[in-house]
Design a protein around this motif. Structure first.
Motif, PDB file in Angstrom:
ATOM      1  N   VAL A 141       0.851  -1.190   0.000  1.00 37.43           N
ATOM      2  CA  VAL A 141       0.000   0.000   0.000  1.00 37.43           C
ATOM      3  C   VAL A 141       0.889   1.243   0.000  1.00 37.43           C
ATOM      4  O   VAL A 141       1.791   1.365   0.831  1.00 37.43           O
ATOM      5  CB  VAL A 141      -0.923   0.028   1.238  1.00 37.43           C
ATOM      6  CG1 VAL A 141      -1.830   1.257   1.197  1.00 37.43           C
ATOM      7  CG2 VAL A 141      -1.749  -1.251   1.320  1.00 37.43           C
ATOM      8  N   ALA A 174      -3.712   4.018  -1.845  1.00 36.40           N
ATOM      9  CA  ALA A 174      -3.748   3.321  -3.128  1.00 36.40           C
ATOM     10  C   ALA A 174      -2.748   2.184  -3.063  1.00 36.40           C
ATOM     11  O   ALA A 174      -1.797   2.227  -2.277  1.00 36.40           O
ATOM     12  CB  ALA A 174      -3.391   4.272  -4.270  1.00 36.40           C
ATOM     13  N   PRO A 175      -2.932   1.156  -3.870  1.00 36.18           N
ATOM     14  CA  PRO A 175      -1.939   0.073  -3.881  1.00 36.18           C
ATOM     15  C   PRO A 175      -0.631   0.536  -4.495  1.00 36.18           C
ATOM     16  O   PRO A 175      -0.612   1.419  -5.365  1.00 36.18           O
ATOM     17  CB  PRO A 175      -2.604  -1.003  -4.747  1.00 36.18           C
ATOM     18  CG  PRO A 175      -3.570  -0.262  -5.609  1.00 36.18           C
ATOM     19  CD  PRO A 175      -4.054   0.896  -4.791  1.00 36.18           C
ATOM     20  N   ARG A 183      -0.915  -5.739  -6.529  1.00 38.63           N
ATOM     21  CA  ARG A 183      -1.975  -6.742  -6.653  1.00 38.63           C
ATOM     22  C   ARG A 183      -1.605  -7.790  -7.694  1.00 38.63           C
ATOM     23  O   ARG A 183      -1.824  -8.993  -7.473  1.00 38.63           O
ATOM     24  CB  ARG A 183      -3.307  -6.082  -7.003  1.00 38.63           C
ATOM     25  CG  ARG A 183      -4.417  -7.109  -7.131  1.00 38.63           C
ATOM     26  CD  ARG A 183      -5.801  -6.534  -7.192  1.00 38.63           C
ATOM     27  NE  ARG A 183      -6.772  -7.617  -7.130  1.00 38.63           N
ATOM     28  CZ  ARG A 183      -7.920  -7.564  -6.474  1.00 38.63           C
ATOM     29  NH1 ARG A 183      -8.245  -6.485  -5.783  1.00 38.63           N
ATOM     30  NH2 ARG A 183      -8.743  -8.598  -6.477  1.00 38.63           N
ATOM     31  N   LEU A 241      -9.161  -0.681  -0.550  1.00 41.33           N
ATOM     32  CA  LEU A 241      -8.483  -1.225  -1.720  1.00 41.33           C
ATOM     33  C   LEU A 241      -9.288  -2.305  -2.440  1.00 41.33           C
ATOM     34  O   LEU A 241      -8.927  -2.722  -3.540  1.00 41.33           O
ATOM     35  CB  LEU A 241      -7.131  -1.822  -1.295  1.00 41.33           C
ATOM     36  CG  LEU A 241      -6.108  -0.843  -0.723  1.00 41.33           C
ATOM     37  CD1 LEU A 241      -4.946  -1.613  -0.100  1.00 41.33           C
ATOM     38  CD2 LEU A 241      -5.616   0.118  -1.779  1.00 41.33           C
ATOM     39  N   TRP A 294      -9.587  -5.348  -1.155  1.00 39.33           N
ATOM     40  CA  TRP A 294      -8.718  -6.515  -0.978  1.00 39.33           C
ATOM     41  C   TRP A 294      -9.214  -7.494   0.086  1.00 39.33           C
ATOM     42  O   TRP A 294      -8.462  -8.358   0.521  1.00 39.33           O
ATOM     43  CB  TRP A 294      -7.303  -6.060  -0.604  1.00 39.33           C
ATOM     44  CG  TRP A 294      -6.513  -5.491  -1.736  1.00 39.33           C
ATOM     45  CD1 TRP A 294      -6.963  -5.181  -2.989  1.00 39.33           C
ATOM     46  CD2 TRP A 294      -5.121  -5.174  -1.727  1.00 39.33           C
ATOM     47  NE1 TRP A 294      -5.936  -4.678  -3.752  1.00 39.33           N
ATOM     48  CE2 TRP A 294      -4.791  -4.661  -3.006  1.00 39.33           C
ATOM     49  CE3 TRP A 294      -4.125  -5.268  -0.753  1.00 39.33           C
ATOM     50  CZ2 TRP A 294      -3.502  -4.250  -3.332  1.00 39.33           C
ATOM     51  CZ3 TRP A 294      -2.836  -4.858  -1.086  1.00 39.33           C
ATOM     52  CH2 TRP A 294      -2.522  -4.357  -2.359  1.00 39.33           C
TER      53      TRP A 294
END
Length: 248
Positions: free
Chosen positions: A29, A113-114, A119, A150, A152
């Motif tokens: 992240v 944000a990633p 990912r 996210l 996730w």
């Protein structure tokens, strides 16, 4: 016959990794200074004046201990002058609540944000049969907020915060070993890879016995500091980890 429990094995190789334990903020992240912003809010809440020598000293400690359990950091910063453990804990919990609230507000405002390629790297590792676990020094409420922001929640097999592994957090190896015990993904600690962006991540990984302890240059600490703390590899970002582990 030699017992399989005592039979010597060949030296572990990165490609033999079965369990991959990843830090979140700064590794998967993009933090963008949010920890320091949330700390500033917590310090104000605790009466520490911005720009004061005390504030500068506290901020230096926060930077030095990136990756450590946040409640542990606050126990150090707001230790009772008289040595009263109860008073220290009360102050630390108050500061931690303010920190978590401020960080949560930053998440809600869309400031996370990633890390680019994170990912894709996680999905590639899982497709290749590796088990991936996400860990953090944050409290569970903040970790869940990050996962939700996210998208996730269902990305990996397991997510862990310090409270899920005895409460000590990094630099102890507890979360890495809890990941091994809970997933059963590896037969040996030598089949573990750990990745993070701080010296505490590196120390935790080395203490766990992981063969790969990879430092990421997307977060808090530079290559020299990561290597000094025990990194076996230093990578520009998580996007490079699958190739290191033999996933192409």
């Amino acid at each position: 016959m030699v017992s399989p429990l005592t039979h010597p094995t060949r030296p572990a190789r990165p490609e033999d990794t079965r369990l991959v334990v990843l830090d979140m903020a700064g590794t998967t992240v993009a933090d963008g200074g949010l920890v320091e912003r949330a700390f500033d809010a917590a310090a104000r809440h605790m009466g520490v004046e911005p720009g004061s020598p005390a504030h500068a000293a506290h901020l230096a400690h926060v930077r030095a201990t990136m990756g450590e359990s946040k409640i542990s950091v606050f126990r150090h910063l707001f230790a009772d002058p008289g040595g009263d453990p109860a008073a220290t804990e009360k102050a630390a919990q108050r500061a931690n609540r303010a920190f978590e609230s401020a960080y949560g507000a930053l998440i809600d405002d869309g400031h996370v944000a990633p890390v680019p390629g994170a990912r894709d790297a996680i999905e590639a590792l899982q497709k290749a049969g590796r088990t991936v676990v996400l860990t953090t020094g944050f409290a569970r409420v903040t970790q869940d907020a990050l996962l939700d922001a996210l998208g996730w929640r269902d990305l990996v097999a397991l997510t862990l915060c310090p409270a899920d592994a005895g409460g000590r957090g990094r630099p102890y190896p507890d979360m890495v070993l809890a990941a091994l015990l809970r997933t059963g993904a590896a037969d040996d600690v030598a089949q573990i890879a750990v990745a993070g962006d701080t010296s505490h991540d590196m120390i935790s990984g080395r203490r766990s016995g992981a063969t790969v302890v990879a430092g990421m240059l997307t977060g808090a600490h530079d290559a020299d500091r990561l290597r000094t703390a025990g990194a076996t590899h230093v990578l520009d970002s998580l996007a490079e980890l699958p190739a290191l582990l033999g996933v192409v």
